[in-house]
Design a protein around this motif. Structure first.
Motif, short mmCIF file in Angstrom:
data_model
loop_
_atom_site.label_atom_id
_atom_site.label_comp_id
_atom_site.label_asym_id
_atom_site.label_seq_id
_atom_site.Cartn_x
_atom_site.Cartn_y
_atom_site.Cartn_z
N GLU A 146 0.68 -1.23 0.18
CA GLU A 146 0.01 -0.01 -0.14
C GLU A 146 0.87 1.34 0.05
O GLU A 146 0.53 2.32 0.55
N VAL A 147 2.05 1.01 -0.82
CA VAL A 147 2.92 2.29 -0.91
C VAL A 147 2.97 2.47 -2.47
O VAL A 147 3.40 1.97 -3.06
N PRO A 148 2.40 3.91 -2.93
CA PRO A 148 2.40 4.18 -4.27
C PRO A 148 3.77 4.15 -4.79
O PRO A 148 4.60 5.07 -4.44
N LEU A 149 4.12 3.60 -5.97
CA LEU A 149 5.29 3.66 -6.63
C LEU A 149 5.13 4.18 -7.90
O LEU A 149 4.30 3.63 -8.84
N TYR A 150 5.52 5.44 -8.35
CA TYR A 150 5.28 6.19 -9.45
C TYR A 150 6.36 5.82 -10.65
O TYR A 150 7.47 6.06 -10.26
N ILE A 151 5.86 5.53 -11.68
CA ILE A 151 6.46 5.07 -12.55
C ILE A 151 6.47 6.14 -14.04
O ILE A 151 5.30 6.50 -14.56
N THR A 152 7.55 6.55 -14.41
CA THR A 152 7.66 7.45 -15.43
C THR A 152 8.69 6.89 -16.54
O THR A 152 9.79 6.94 -16.30
N GLY A 153 8.04 6.66 -17.67
CA GLY A 153 8.86 5.98 -18.74
C GLY A 153 10.03 7.30 -19.36
O GLY A 153 9.42 8.15 -19.85
N LEU A 154 11.03 6.82 -19.55
CA LEU A 154 12.15 7.81 -20.03
C LEU A 154 12.23 7.51 -21.35
O LEU A 154 12.48 8.51 -22.35
N ASN A 155 12.15 6.18 -21.96
CA ASN A 155 12.63 5.75 -23.24
C ASN A 155 12.04 4.35 -23.25
O ASN A 155 11.66 3.84 -22.15
#
Length: 801
Positions: A146-155
């Protein structure tokens, strides 16, 4: 009071009536643009909410509960006829379906260990079935839940992972904050998380986040939103409903829930058969080993001693001994069963492990029914505990039935134990008798008989147990669940529940219109300023002799430059009413008063003087406010010589009277500001001044200082015929009317009137609307209108309304 004064009061009061709904509507209409702007905003918010908010769908399933009916006249029938019996059964099933243990098993079976989301303005989208990344984890490694892990695609090869959350680790709150660039397909590992991400075809770019689920909390959340209810009290049908963003997830959950419950019911039904099979398998393990040993011993003995067949008489003895040994073993097994059963009566958990009496050859029908009933009652009580408290009448009813059954069972067991022991004694006596007969045979035959006797005994037991095991397997295979799914959850039956587009648009528009409405109502409730003649008339009997409309012009004396304007006409109306109010032979002395500054006293003094002068009357305007003079600025005349310098003897009357650009209008400025204005106004010199002016002018108008601040106005009122108190719309407070009433009471016989200044057409109340927007609208728009509408400045959309 003369007839002219009666006519004036009649004119002044002709529109007076109580507050009406129409006045409220006019009060709201002046803020019409508030409603339009607020309505557009509210409608837009509702529109975008409908467009971008996550949709919710309702998924349902229908199951049939098939209850087993009791046969014959027995205790089951007695309780089946009880009024609460049917309801208790349905509530029993509902309680189990909504229990934590069942729902926990569902999420475990579904494997919902990770959830993916996409952040959106009106609520995050659940990406069930459309996960942008596939995640692999090692169950042995740690991952905080229950801990949000934010993912941002770089490539296509790397992504940024970031966490910013407050977590509880080992009972201590800790702020978790980190960012890290990770390669796709490479393991991310730290002291809190360990996993590998692989990109999927659903990755369309954007900001995603995921979290490892705490299955206990997830089960509780589903348990909370799960709706389980009986269709009606006369039907054995149960409806199950779930609501969520993705129908596929809710469909999977409902179908797995019914599947888990069906397996739960079968497990309870198969419990006796499984216990029987387990017991027999344990017995067979020992018997098979013993049987093999005895078989080997029998074969070896015959080979070693060349003895293959017994005599006929010896064979009969052997058969009898084997039969007696078999009876003894079975009786002993039954006695052990009775003792165990008596020990387990009060233990629900151990009662579940009991085998059926028939497995050990007990043919007592009453005992078999009582044992099965006792096991069933323990299971029923446990099932009811899922949804009911121990003090519930239904559970208490089951407990009473349990006590009754156990009491009868204990009495029955006592008799059975006694009879079995007696049977064992008799069997043992027969065995002893047969053993005596063996003493007459040679030792070789005696040994062979004993060896074969043991072999035959275990062989019979083995055959008996195999038969009972086959019966238990058949019973298990024939069990069917009590629940049948009539309508499984499917995509064909889900219903969209939110957002409700039309309702949201209506609510958004209604709320948007209600906000300015409430603001206006509250504002008007707490607003104690004067807005109309009606407000004044409710507070005083002093007549209102004029309503001066708001001047939209920059010109300070609009009666000269805009003679056909509404503001000029309103000042003409005031001039006419003054003629009604005063009919003395001497010159009319008018005192222009105000209670507080900025009520428009100077504006009215100048314009009233000018409009009277335009009526071919000689008028002189006196700047009686020697504390904060302003009239000279309006007329563009120097203030160095004026009333103050005359009263102290520095200038003569001819020196302080100034001509203006308006014909028939002269002006006496206030002069330089003296230290003692009140004392100067109270001198005989001022009395002489008024006397001299009356000889030369038809009307004398005196602009006074604010009455609530200084006493100058009270002193000047000794010389006036008429006192006009200026009240400004939307500025002057109603409490000031009490002050005017007090001043009027002190000057009985003096003619006092009130002028409502700065009236804005269509802004406050019904009267203003009629004056500015009703009576003269045709004059505004007519081709041959009276008023100079085309000369008004600030022509914009708001002014048109």
């Amino acid at each position: 009071m003369n007839s002219n004064e009666d006519l004036l009061k009649l004119i002044a009061r002709k529109d007076e009536d109580p507050f009406t709904v129409k006045e409220l509507l006019f009060s709201l209409l002046r803020y019409w643009y508030w409603f339009i702007i607020s309505g557009i905003i509210g409608f837009s918010v509702a529109y975008f909410y409908n467009k971008y908010a996550p949709s919710n769908y309702s998924v349902s399933s229908l199951v049939l509960v098939k209850e087993k009916k009791a046969d014959g006249v027995n205790l089951d029938n007695l309780f089946d006829n009880f009024q609460l019996k049917s309801d208790v059964k349905i509530e029993n099933h509902i309680g189990i379906l909504t229990s934590f243990s069942i729902n926990r098993q569902v999420v475990e079976n579904l494997g919902w260990h990770v959830s993916w989301y996409q952040a959106m303005p009106f609520g995050d989208y659940d990406l069930f079935g459309r996960e942008p990344y596939k995640i692999e984890v090692d169950p042995a490694e740690r991952n905080l839940t229950e801990v949000p892990l934010y993912i941002t695609g770089l490539n296509n090869k790397k992504y940024l992972i970031s966490v910013n959350a407050e977590v509880n680790i080992d009972g201590k709150d800790k702020q978790l904050n980190f960012e890290q660039v990770v390669e796709v397909g490479k393991k991310f590992s730290n002291k809190y998380f360990n996993f590998v991400l692989y990109e999927t075809a659903n990755n369309k770019g954007g900001n995603y986040y995921f979290q490892f689920n705490d299955l206990n909390n997830l089960a509780l959340s589903y348990k909370k939103k799960l709706e389980v209810a009986a269709i009606n009290k006369n039907a054995d049908l149960i409806s199950l409903k779930l609501e969520g963003q993705l129908p596929a997830a809710e469909i999977s959950y409902l179908n797995e829930l019914t599947n888990v419950y069906i397996q739960f019911g079968l497990k309870e039904k198969n419990l006796t058969s499984e216990n029987t099979i387990r017991f027999i398998d344990q017995q067979l393990t020992d018997i098979v080993d013993t049987l093999k040993i005895t078989s080997d011993n029998f074969s070896r003995y015959r080979a070693d001693n060349n003895v293959f067949d017994l005599e006929q008489k010896a064979s009969l003895v052997l058969e009898k001994l084997v039969e007696l040994d078999s009876k003894k073993s079975l009786a002993q097994m039954q006695l052990n069963y009775y003792k165990n059963l008596n020990t387990y009566l009060d233990n629900a958990a151990k009662m579940k492990t009991m085998i059926a009496p028939s497995v050990v050859g007990i043919t007592d029908i009453t005992l078999n029914k009582m044992v099965v009933k006792l096991i069933d009652l323990h299971g029923k009580k446990a099932a009811l505990s899922f949804s009911l408290q121990n003090k519930n009448p239904s559970i208490q009813l089951v407990e009473k039935e349990l006590e009754y059954t156990k009491k009868n069972l204990v009495e029955n067991l006592k008799n059975l134990v006694y009879n079995t022991k007696q049977e064992l004694v008799l069997i043992q006596e027969e065995i002893d008798e047969m053993n005596k007969q063996l003493e007459d045979y040679p030792k070789t035959e005696q040994d062979l008989i004993n060896i074969k006797r043991m072999f035959d005994l275990h062989n019979e037991l083995y055959t008996f147990l195999l038969q009972k095991r086959a019966e238990a397997e058949i019973t298990k295979a024939s069990n069917v669940p009590d629940i049948k799914v009539l309508d499984p959850a499917s995509e064909a039956t889900y219903i969209k529940t939110s957002p409700k587009s039309l309702l949201n648009l209506f609510v958004g528009l209604f709320a948007a219109l209600a906000i300015p409405f409430l603001i206006i109502i509250v504002k008007n409730y707490f607003d104690d300023t004067i807005h109309s003649k009606e407000d004044i008339r409710k507070l005083t009997d002093i007549p209102v002799v004029g309503s001066i409309t708001h001047s939209p012009y920059d010109e300070k004396i609009p009666v000269i430059k805009y003679p056909r304007s509404i503001v000029t006409e309103s000042i003409r109306e005031l001039r006419t009413n003054l003629d009604y109010l005063y009919h003395g032979k001497e010159s009319m002395v008018v005192g222009i008063q105000s209670v507080v500054p900025k009520e428009g006293k100077s504006f009215i003094s100048v314009n009233l003087s000018a409009i009277i002068a335009l009526n071919n009357k000689k008028v002189i305007l006196i700047g009686g406010d020697m504390r904060k003079p302003s009239l000279h600025n309006l007329l563009g005349i120097s203030n160095k010589e004026g009333l103050s310098t005359y009263l102290i003897g520095h200038h003569s009357l001819d020196q302080i009277i100034k001509s203006t650009s308006i014909g028939n209008l002269d002006f006496i400025p206030s002069g330089t500001i003296p230290p003692n204005p009140s004392e100067l106004l109270g001198t005989n010199q001022f009395d002489n001044l008024i006397g001299e002016l009356k000889k030369c002018y038809d009307v004398i108008i005196v602009d006074n200082s604010p009455s609530s601040l200084v006493t100058d106005g009270a002193i000047l009122r000794r010389h006036t015929n008429i006192d006009l108190f200026i009240v400004r719309q939307g500025y002057s407070h109603k409490g000031l009317i009490d002050f005017i009433n007090q001043l009027t009471e002190k000057n009985q016989g003096k003619k006092t009137a009130i002028v409502l200044n700065d009236m804005k057409p269509q802004k406050y109340g019904r009267y203003s609307y009629r004056y500015g927007g009703g009576y003269y609208r045709k004059a505004y728009y007519g081709s041959e209108g009276y008023f100079d509408f085309d000369n008004r400045p600030n022509k914009n959309l708001f002014n048109l309304f």
